[in-house]
Motif scaffolding. Structure first.
Motif, mmCIF file in Angstrom:
data_model
loop_
_atom_site.group_PDB
_atom_site.id
_atom_site.type_symbol
_atom_site.label_atom_id
_atom_site.label_comp_id
_atom_site.label_asym_id
_atom_site.label_seq_id
_atom_site.Cartn_x
_atom_site.Cartn_y
_atom_site.Cartn_z
ATOM 1 N N ASP A 65 0.843 -1.198 0.000
ATOM 2 C CA ASP A 65 0.000 0.000 0.000
ATOM 3 C C ASP A 65 0.875 1.243 0.000
ATOM 4 O O ASP A 65 1.876 1.313 0.725
ATOM 5 N N VAL A 66 0.500 2.229 -0.789
ATOM 6 C CA VAL A 66 1.172 3.533 -0.779
ATOM 7 C C VAL A 66 0.318 4.464 0.078
ATOM 8 O O VAL A 66 -0.742 4.922 -0.332
ATOM 9 N N PHE A 67 0.789 4.709 1.316
ATOM 10 C CA PHE A 67 0.030 5.475 2.302
ATOM 11 C C PHE A 67 0.525 6.912 2.299
ATOM 12 O O PHE A 67 1.730 7.164 2.480
ATOM 13 N N VAL A 68 -0.369 7.862 2.076
ATOM 14 C CA VAL A 68 0.009 9.260 1.895
ATOM 15 C C VAL A 68 -0.505 10.097 3.061
ATOM 16 O O VAL A 68 -1.695 10.035 3.417
ATOM 17 N N ARG A 69 0.389 10.849 3.693
ATOM 18 C CA ARG A 69 0.009 11.878 4.667
ATOM 19 C C ARG A 69 1.215 12.763 4.933
ATOM 20 O O ARG A 69 2.339 12.462 4.490
ATOM 21 N N LEU A 70 1.017 13.866 5.660
ATOM 22 C CA LEU A 70 2.100 14.799 5.928
ATOM 23 C C LEU A 70 3.168 14.155 6.807
ATOM 24 O O LEU A 70 2.880 13.255 7.601
#
Length: 390
Positions: free
Chosen positions: A192-197
């Motif tokens: 999974d490519v998990f995106v957040r700051l």
């Protein structure tokens, strides 16, 4: 017995309560043990967790070797109330295995969407219960949590700009909560490519307010231009009943019957002017008791009707069974006097006995009336003489 304190507790602090309880109960108990960090007595049927909670359980000796549960609980309640500190304590009696999520006998549920309004109303109800004789251990199910920043969208401004509130919410969720954007496959493995700051970009409220919101048509706005931030205490959990938010104000009952305490509290609670969209109802044992009395009253009336119908069929008359049924009111008078003289209340058990009494008290009346009819038919006596001889 959970003890709720404002700060984290230590083993020494728990030992203090255990030692005091052990001294008071002395030879009347078998085992005392405690657990910190969790209590099964949370509001809304949920467990409370936190380093500020102590749960202490006591296994008492057989009833013939000690004082009653209520007497011991009252002694502990008075003693622990003298210990300095902003404690909040609850007591339960009975099998500890059945404590989880159990409500107190007196429970007032406040149902409504507005959290602030229902919290204020709960404080008023709590104050009423605390001033009602017989109500003890009053508590509110919804606990106030830590301070948090609450972001409220400027809906008129968003509407004027043509920005749905969900766009702002999604931007914040992705930036701080994260979201799986896509999946990366390498050979037989999929990731999974998990995106957040990055952590350093989500440490302060300014990081939230300075975040850029991109609209579907390509425009960009800062969050601080679309929302207002307010520092306030939010609830730890929001309980729901029939898909509506609710909280309950609960209390134990001591020294008075549950019905008397509930009636006195309800009289004062009904004087409160309720805000729109909010209403109050009694729950717990009070509701169960009222439902049981309503069902038993219907059963009592049905028993009277069926008894009359059976006698009408046997006597082949509507008048004679009607006369026999006049024995029932006298039986009720006897029941009320019996309860008064023995200091008992009209509860579910005594009401069941009252229903059974309908079929019992008519027996003597049946014998008298039947014998009176026979005397009039066989000896041709008048009504008065036949009744006198019967």
């Amino acid at each position: 017995m959970p003890v709720n304190t404002p700060l984290a507790v230590s083993d020494d602090f728990a030992s203090r309560f255990i030692g005091e309880a052990g001294r008071i109960l002395d030879k009347e108990r078998e085992v005392i043990f405690s657990m910190t960090g969790k209590s099964p007595f949370g509001g809304g049927g949920m467990q409370e967790e936190g380093s500020h909670i102590i749960e202490m359980s006591v296994r008492l000796k057989e009833k013939n070797k000690r004082r009653s549960d209520k007497a011991l609980v009252e002694i502990l309640r008075r003693r622990f109330a003298q210990i300095p500190g902003p404690w909040k304590m609850d007591f339960r009696m009975g099998n500890a295995m059945n404590f989880g999520g159990a409500k107190k006998p007196l429970s007032v549920e406040i149902i409504g969407y507005d959290i602030v309004a229902t919290d204020l109303l709960a404080e008023r109800v709590k104050n009423i219960l605390e001033n009602t004789p017989g109500a003890v251990d009053v508590s509110v199910s919804r606990e106030r949590g830590k301070l948090e920043y609450q972001l409220k969208t400027d809906r008129p401004k968003l509407a004027a700009l043509g920005i749905p509130p969900s766009v702002v919410a999604d931007t914040l969720n992705i930036a701080f909560g994260g979201r799986t954007a896509t999946r990366y496959r390498e050979g037989k493995n999929e990731y999974d490519v998990f995106v957040r700051l990055a952590p350093e970009d989500r440490r302060d409220i300014r990081d939230v307010l300075d975040l850029s919101v991109k609209t579907p048509d390509g425009r960009n706005f800062l969050v601080k231009d679309l929302v207002s931030a307010e520092l306030a205490a939010g609830p730890l959990a929001i309980a729901r009943k029939d898909q509506q938010r609710f909280l309950s104000v609960d209390a134990n009952v001591l020294g008075r019957s549950l019905g008397d305490v509930a009636a006195a509290a309800e009289k004062e609670i009904r004087k409160i002017a309720l805000p729109p969209g909010i209403y109050i109802e009694f729950a717990g044992s009070v509701k169960e008791q009222r439902d049981a009395f309503r069902d038993l009253l219907a059963a009592f009336l049905l028993a009277v009707l069926l008894t009359y119908m059976v006698m009408a069929a046997q006597f082949e008359s509507f008048r004679d069974p009607f006369i026999i049924m006049f024995a029932v009111p006298f039986a009720i008078v006897g029941v009320l006097w019996g309860l008064f003289l023995t200091g008992q209340t009209l509860n579910v058990a005594s009401f069941i006995g009252l229903v059974m009494l309908v079929g019992i008290v008519v027996n003597n009346a049946i014998v008298y009336v039947d014998y009176t009819i026979r005397l009039r038919a066989e000896k041709k006596l008048g009504v008065k003489d036949a009744l006198t001889e019967a």
